[in-house]
Design a protein around this motif. Sequence first.
Motif, PDB file in Angstrom:
ATOM      1  N   ASP A  79     -14.881  35.442  45.504  1.00  8.61           N
ATOM      2  CA  ASP A  79     -14.339  34.137  45.906  1.00  8.61           C
ATOM      3  C   ASP A  79     -14.830  33.038  44.967  1.00  8.61           C
ATOM      4  O   ASP A  79     -14.052  32.174  44.534  1.00  8.61           O
ATOM      5  N   VAL A  80     -16.135  33.049  44.663  1.00 10.20           N
ATOM      6  CA  VAL A  80     -16.689  32.018  43.782  1.00 10.20           C
ATOM      7  C   VAL A  80     -16.123  32.171  42.367  1.00 10.20           C
ATOM      8  O   VAL A  80     -15.769  31.183  41.712  1.00 10.20           O
ATOM      9  N   LEU A  81     -16.016  33.421  41.900  1.00  8.10           N
ATOM     10  CA  LEU A  81     -15.461  33.662  40.571  1.00  8.10           C
ATOM     11  C   LEU A  81     -13.992  33.253  40.506  1.00  8.10           C
ATOM     12  O   LEU A  81     -13.514  32.818  39.446  1.00  8.10           O
ATOM     13  N   TYR A  82     -13.286  33.384  41.618  1.00  5.55           N
ATOM     14  CA  TYR A  82     -11.884  32.960  41.661  1.00  5.55           C
ATOM     15  C   TYR A  82     -11.769  31.465  41.384  1.00  5.55           C
ATOM     16  O   TYR A  82     -10.893  31.016  40.630  1.00  5.55           O
ATOM     17  N   LEU A  83     -12.671  30.685  41.986  1.00  3.10           N
ATOM     18  CA  LEU A  83     -12.675  29.243  41.740  1.00  3.10           C
ATOM     19  C   LEU A  83     -12.979  28.946  40.281  1.00  3.10           C
ATOM     20  O   LEU A  83     -12.326  28.107  39.650  1.00  3.10           O
ATOM     21  N   ARG A  84     -13.985  29.641  39.737  1.00  2.17           N
ATOM     22  CA  ARG A  84     -14.335  29.412  38.338  1.00  2.17           C
ATOM     23  C   ARG A  84     -13.170  29.780  37.427  1.00  2.17           C
ATOM     24  O   ARG A  84     -12.831  29.025  36.515  1.00  2.17           O
ATOM     25  N   VAL A  87     -10.321  27.247  37.311  1.00  4.66           N
ATOM     26  CA  VAL A  87     -10.652  26.073  36.495  1.00  4.66           C
ATOM     27  C   VAL A  87     -10.487  26.394  35.010  1.00  4.66           C
ATOM     28  O   VAL A  87      -9.885  25.626  34.250  1.00  4.66           O
ATOM     29  N   GLU A  88     -11.009  27.535  34.582  1.00  2.03           N
ATOM     30  CA  GLU A  88     -10.958  27.871  33.157  1.00  2.03           C
ATOM     31  C   GLU A  88      -9.555  28.249  32.707  1.00  2.03           C
ATOM     32  O   GLU A  88      -9.157  27.956  31.572  1.00  2.03           O
ATOM     33  N   GLN A  89      -8.788  28.884  33.593  1.00  2.00           N
ATOM     34  CA  GLN A  89      -7.402  29.210  33.235  1.00  2.00           C
ATOM     35  C   GLN A  89      -6.594  27.928  33.017  1.00  2.00           C
ATOM     36  O   GLN A  89      -5.779  27.842  32.088  1.00  2.00           O
ATOM     37  N   GLU A 179     -15.197  40.332  24.225  1.00  2.00           N
ATOM     38  CA  GLU A 179     -14.264  39.547  25.028  1.00  2.00           C
ATOM     39  C   GLU A 179     -14.239  38.089  24.587  1.00  2.00           C
ATOM     40  O   GLU A 179     -13.169  37.475  24.514  1.00  2.00           O
ATOM     41  N   HIS A 180     -15.409  37.539  24.273  1.00  2.00           N
ATOM     42  CA  HIS A 180     -15.451  36.169  23.763  1.00  2.00           C
ATOM     43  C   HIS A 180     -14.629  36.048  22.473  1.00  2.00           C
ATOM     44  O   HIS A 180     -13.863  35.097  22.294  1.00  2.00           O
ATOM     45  N   SER A 181     -14.813  37.011  21.595  1.00  2.00           N
ATOM     46  CA  SER A 181     -14.084  36.994  20.322  1.00  2.00           C
ATOM     47  C   SER A 181     -12.580  37.088  20.545  1.00  2.00           C
ATOM     48  O   SER A 181     -11.795  36.382  19.898  1.00  2.00           O
ATOM     49  N   ARG A 182     -12.168  37.931  21.471  1.00  2.00           N
ATOM     50  CA  ARG A 182     -10.739  38.113  21.748  1.00  2.00           C
ATOM     51  C   ARG A 182     -10.129  36.869  22.393  1.00  2.00           C
ATOM     52  O   ARG A 182      -8.970  36.534  22.143  1.00  2.00           O
ATOM     53  N   ILE A 183     -10.918  36.188  23.245  1.00  2.00           N
ATOM     54  CA  ILE A 183     -10.433  34.930  23.826  1.00  2.00           C
ATOM     55  C   ILE A 183     -10.201  33.905  22.729  1.00  2.00           C
ATOM     56  O   ILE A 183      -9.162  33.224  22.692  1.00  2.00           O
ATOM     57  N   ALA A 184     -11.167  33.789  21.822  1.00  2.00           N
ATOM     58  CA  ALA A 184     -11.026  32.847  20.704  1.00  2.00           C
ATOM     59  C   ALA A 184      -9.828  33.208  19.828  1.00  2.00           C
ATOM     60  O   ALA A 184      -9.078  32.331  19.393  1.00  2.00           O
ATOM     61  N   ASP A 185      -9.638  34.513  19.562  1.00  2.00           N
ATOM     62  CA  ASP A 185      -8.508  34.970  18.756  1.00  2.00           C
ATOM     63  C   ASP A 185      -7.181  34.559  19.390  1.00  2.00           C
ATOM     64  O   ASP A 185      -6.267  34.076  18.708  1.00  2.00           O
ATOM     65  N   ALA A 186      -7.068  34.789  20.705  1.00  2.00           N
ATOM     66  CA  ALA A 186      -5.814  34.480  21.403  1.00  2.00           C
ATOM     67  C   ALA A 186      -5.535  32.976  21.408  1.00  2.00           C
ATOM     68  O   ALA A 186      -4.389  32.549  21.229  1.00  2.00           O
ATOM     69  N   ALA A 194      -1.930  36.221  26.350  1.00  2.00           N
ATOM     70  CA  ALA A 194      -3.077  37.054  25.991  1.00  2.00           C
ATOM     71  C   ALA A 194      -4.389  36.360  26.366  1.00  2.00           C
ATOM     72  O   ALA A 194      -5.311  36.995  26.893  1.00  2.00           O
ATOM     73  N   ALA A 195      -4.480  35.063  26.090  1.00  2.00           N
ATOM     74  CA  ALA A 195      -5.709  34.325  26.398  1.00  2.00           C
ATOM     75  C   ALA A 195      -6.004  34.382  27.890  1.00  2.00           C
ATOM     76  O   ALA A 195      -7.153  34.603  28.300  1.00  2.00           O
ATOM     77  N   ARG A 196      -4.973  34.210  28.705  1.00  2.00           N
ATOM     78  CA  ARG A 196      -5.161  34.250  30.151  1.00  2.00           C
ATOM     79  C   ARG A 196      -5.571  35.647  30.623  1.00  2.00           C
ATOM     80  O   ARG A 196      -6.453  35.797  31.480  1.00  2.00           O
ATOM     81  N   GLU A 197      -4.940  36.666  30.082  1.00  2.00           N
ATOM     82  CA  GLU A 197      -5.250  38.037  30.498  1.00  2.00           C
ATOM     83  C   GLU A 197      -6.682  38.424  30.132  1.00  2.00           C
ATOM     84  O   GLU A 197      -7.393  39.042  30.930  1.00  2.00           O
ATOM     85  N   ILE A 198      -7.102  38.074  28.923  1.00  2.00           N
ATOM     86  CA  ILE A 198      -8.457  38.415  28.484  1.00  2.00           C
ATOM     87  C   ILE A 198      -9.488  37.627  29.290  1.00  2.00           C
ATOM     88  O   ILE A 198     -10.534  38.165  29.680  1.00  2.00           O
ATOM     89  N   LEU A 199      -9.199  36.350  29.541  1.00  2.00           N
ATOM     90  CA  LEU A 199     -10.123  35.532  30.327  1.00  2.00           C
ATOM     91  C   LEU A 199     -10.257  36.098  31.742  1.00  2.00           C
ATOM     92  O   LEU A 199     -11.365  36.149  32.289  1.00  2.00           O
TER      93      LEU A 199
END
Length: 222
Positions: A79-84, A87-89, A179-186, A194-199
Amino acid sequence: MRETLLSSKDIYEELCDKIENLEYMPGDRLSENELAAQYGVSRHIIRGALSSLKNRRLVEVYPQRGTYVSLIDTEYISDVLYLRESVEQEAVRRILENGDVEAIVKKMRRIGDAQSKLKEGPGYLIEFYELDNLFHEVLLEAVGRPHVMNLIAEPYIHIRRWRNYEVRTPERMKEILSEHSRIADAIERKDEKAAREILHQHLDTATRYSKPLKEAEAQYFV
């Protein structure tokens, strides 16, 4: 015995750290008498600290049995991670819509490089997690919301404890860096899907890892 008398708040904060960092594992019993002797204070002071821990869902008090460190509740963590993640998405969406993608990606890569260059030893995990937090703060700073995570600061200790529990191998550390690298790549490609899926994969760790961990160490979980 300590030279200066500690308050309930002092002891509460120290016990929070020990629970978060798994010095006390889920299910461990916390004895009032032992803690009073350890800290050189009265049981009344200890009860105040344990009451604060209970209010934060970090311990469970069972009449006639005692006080125990709370088990890991992956539903609550989810639940807490869902909130986080929500926000980031949204931050990713806004960044790709009208953000300075080049500058943001540059910051992300600089943090990723610093993480990958850390050496094993005392303080390694603390430095790794500090950089991990900075990586995610880049997203929120980019959309002018650097303090939004303070809204869930109180329950976030449960996420940090879960993170300390599930990230216990070099392989998992490498996976986080990847995963951090792939987020930055996307984000650099402006590939929102892709950015949303990896995040999502990166943050939804309770769903990804709870089943095998529960099977291996069921005594630590609700």
